[in-house]
Design a protein around this motif. Structure first.
Motif, PDB file in Angstrom:
ATOM      1  N   ARG A  38       0.967  -1.590  -0.135  1.00 54.36           N
ATOM      2  CA  ARG A  38      -0.048  -0.275  -0.056  1.00 54.36           C
ATOM      3  C   ARG A  38       1.021   0.993   0.132  1.00 54.36           C
ATOM      4  O   ARG A  38       2.403   1.000   0.397  1.00 54.36           O
ATOM      5  CB  ARG A  38      -1.010   0.215   1.354  1.00 54.36           C
ATOM      6  CG  ARG A  38      -0.156   0.507   2.193  1.00 54.36           C
ATOM      7  CD  ARG A  38      -1.554   0.357   3.708  1.00 54.36           C
ATOM      8  NE  ARG A  38      -0.457   0.410   4.756  1.00 54.36           N
ATOM      9  CZ  ARG A  38      -1.068   0.214   5.764  1.00 54.36           C
ATOM     10  NH1 ARG A  38      -2.828  -0.117   6.007  1.00 54.36           N
ATOM     11  NH2 ARG A  38      -1.000   0.251   7.071  1.00 54.36           N
ATOM     12  N   GLN A  39       0.245   2.386  -0.787  1.00 56.99           N
ATOM     13  CA  GLN A  39       0.667   3.341  -0.058  1.00 56.99           C
ATOM     14  C   GLN A  39       0.069   4.615   0.015  1.00 56.99           C
ATOM     15  O   GLN A  39      -1.145   4.902  -1.066  1.00 56.99           O
ATOM     16  CB  GLN A  39       1.614   4.159  -1.580  1.00 56.99           C
ATOM     17  CG  GLN A  39       1.969   5.401  -1.939  1.00 56.99           C
ATOM     18  CD  GLN A  39       3.129   5.014  -3.183  1.00 56.99           C
ATOM     19  OE1 GLN A  39       3.428   4.496  -4.278  1.00 56.99           O
ATOM     20  NE2 GLN A  39       4.118   5.873  -3.109  1.00 56.99           N
ATOM     21  N   THR A  90      -5.863   4.528   4.981  1.00 52.77           N
ATOM     22  CA  THR A  90      -6.693   5.306   3.755  1.00 52.77           C
ATOM     23  C   THR A  90      -5.182   5.012   2.652  1.00 52.77           C
ATOM     24  O   THR A  90      -4.081   5.541   3.187  1.00 52.77           O
ATOM     25  CB  THR A  90      -6.966   6.511   3.266  1.00 52.77           C
ATOM     26  OG1 THR A  90      -8.322   6.551   4.283  1.00 52.77           O
ATOM     27  CG2 THR A  90      -6.630   7.283   2.376  1.00 52.77           C
ATOM     28  N   ALA A  91      -5.053   4.776   1.931  1.00 45.58           N
ATOM     29  CA  ALA A  91      -3.862   3.978   0.414  1.00 45.58           C
ATOM     30  C   ALA A  91      -4.457   3.816  -0.857  1.00 45.58           C
ATOM     31  O   ALA A  91      -5.532   3.145  -0.689  1.00 45.58           O
ATOM     32  CB  ALA A  91      -3.131   3.167   1.216  1.00 45.58           C
ATOM     33  N   LYS A 107      -1.611  -1.917 -10.818  1.00 48.87           N
ATOM     34  CA  LYS A 107      -1.616  -0.759 -10.926  1.00 48.87           C
ATOM     35  C   LYS A 107      -2.791   0.007  -9.668  1.00 48.87           C
ATOM     36  O   LYS A 107      -3.091   1.300  -9.027  1.00 48.87           O
ATOM     37  CB  LYS A 107      -2.872  -0.471 -12.164  1.00 48.87           C
ATOM     38  CG  LYS A 107      -2.854  -0.340 -13.375  1.00 48.87           C
ATOM     39  CD  LYS A 107      -3.009  -0.240 -15.302  1.00 48.87           C
ATOM     40  CE  LYS A 107      -2.645  -0.163 -16.299  1.00 48.87           C
ATOM     41  NZ  LYS A 107      -4.386   0.013 -17.542  1.00 48.87           N
ATOM     42  N   GLY A 108      -3.413  -1.025  -8.731  1.00 57.20           N
ATOM     43  CA  GLY A 108      -3.738  -1.257  -7.443  1.00 57.20           C
ATOM     44  C   GLY A 108      -5.411   0.157  -7.678  1.00 57.20           C
ATOM     45  O   GLY A 108      -5.993  -0.095  -8.829  1.00 57.20           O
ATOM     46  N   THR A 109      -5.750  -0.486  -6.226  1.00 55.90           N
ATOM     47  CA  THR A 109      -7.421   0.260  -5.966  1.00 55.90           C
ATOM     48  C   THR A 109      -7.556   0.614  -4.733  1.00 55.90           C
ATOM     49  O   THR A 109      -6.676   0.663  -3.964  1.00 55.90           O
ATOM     50  CB  THR A 109      -7.970  -1.107  -6.066  1.00 55.90           C
ATOM     51  OG1 THR A 109      -8.988  -1.040  -5.787  1.00 55.90           O
ATOM     52  CG2 THR A 109      -7.852  -2.333  -4.891  1.00 55.90           C
ATOM     53  N   LEU A 110      -7.701   2.077  -5.263  1.00 57.35           N
ATOM     54  CA  LEU A 110      -8.082   3.110  -3.916  1.00 57.35           C
ATOM     55  C   LEU A 110      -8.657   2.506  -2.545  1.00 57.35           C
ATOM     56  O   LEU A 110      -9.647   1.979  -2.729  1.00 57.35           O
ATOM     57  CB  LEU A 110      -7.669   4.267  -4.702  1.00 57.35           C
ATOM     58  CG  LEU A 110      -8.436   4.971  -3.150  1.00 57.35           C
ATOM     59  CD1 LEU A 110      -7.362   5.876  -2.982  1.00 57.35           C
ATOM     60  CD2 LEU A 110      -9.077   6.530  -3.749  1.00 57.35           C
ATOM     61  N   VAL A 111      -8.655   2.315  -1.372  1.00 59.95           N
ATOM     62  CA  VAL A 111      -8.687   2.644  -0.189  1.00 59.95           C
ATOM     63  C   VAL A 111      -9.049   3.526   0.712  1.00 59.95           C
ATOM     64  O   VAL A 111      -7.942   4.246   1.255  1.00 59.95           O
ATOM     65  CB  VAL A 111      -8.443   0.784   0.430  1.00 59.95           C
ATOM     66  CG1 VAL A 111      -9.689   0.795   2.098  1.00 59.95           C
ATOM     67  CG2 VAL A 111      -8.852  -0.535  -0.194  1.00 59.95           C
ATOM     68  N   THR A 112     -10.667   4.221   0.941  1.00 59.48           N
ATOM     69  CA  THR A 112      -9.855   5.685   1.866  1.00 59.48           C
ATOM     70  C   THR A 112     -11.400   5.190   2.699  1.00 59.48           C
ATOM     71  O   THR A 112     -12.330   4.890   3.191  1.00 59.48           O
ATOM     72  CB  THR A 112     -10.517   6.497   1.178  1.00 59.48           C
ATOM     73  OG1 THR A 112      -9.892   6.366  -0.428  1.00 59.48           O
ATOM     74  CG2 THR A 112     -11.388   8.224   1.621  1.00 59.48           C
ATOM     75  N   VAL A 113     -10.303   5.040   3.649  1.00 58.87           N
ATOM     76  CA  VAL A 113     -11.327   5.452   5.125  1.00 58.87           C
ATOM     77  C   VAL A 113     -11.888   6.421   6.236  1.00 58.87           C
ATOM     78  O   VAL A 113     -10.468   7.343   6.576  1.00 58.87           O
ATOM     79  CB  VAL A 113     -10.704   4.466   5.908  1.00 58.87           C
ATOM     80  CG1 VAL A 113     -11.194   4.035   7.682  1.00 58.87           C
ATOM     81  CG2 VAL A 113     -10.089   3.185   5.811  1.00 58.87           C
TER      82      VAL A 113
END
Length: 115
Positions: A38-39, A90-91, A107-113
């Protein structure tokens, strides 16, 4: 050609759960160790979970006891079950694997908490 495609990210309230998936193609999936990274904004990418070809797992300290990595070799997919999510989780979450001398990323998937 190796391809990794993540899915399952989204917006969740603190304390909630999400399950991420990473579908792999172009490789012999069941022989590969799979990683989740994660980033967070402004931070470097960090390795948070790993699962070997025989199912051994390892976790970064900040996610131990809350996140679980698993794999379904029949579906060429690795999962990341994330529980008790915190705003600091969140990353952008990305899966990766090493094959030979190369390392491959999705490519990643965005997680927002939200708090």
């Amino acid at each position: 050609q190796v391809q990794l495609v993540e899915s399952g990210g989204g917006l969740v309230q603190a304390g909630g759960s999400l399950r991420l998936s990473c579908a792999a193609s172009g490789i012999t999936f069941d022989t590969k160790t799979m990683d989740w990274y994660r980033q967070a904004p402004g931070n470097q990418r960090e390795l948070i979970a790993t699962i070997t070809d025989d199912g051994r797992t390892n976790y970064f300290d900040s996610v131990k006891g809350r996140f679980t990595i698993s794999r379904d070799n029949a579906k060429n997919t690795v999962f990341l079950q994330m529980n008790s999510l915190k705003p600091e989780d969140t990353a952008v979450y990305t899966c990766g694997l090493r094959s030979g001398l190369s390392y491959y990323w999705g490519k990643g998937t965005l997680v927002t908490v939200s708090s």
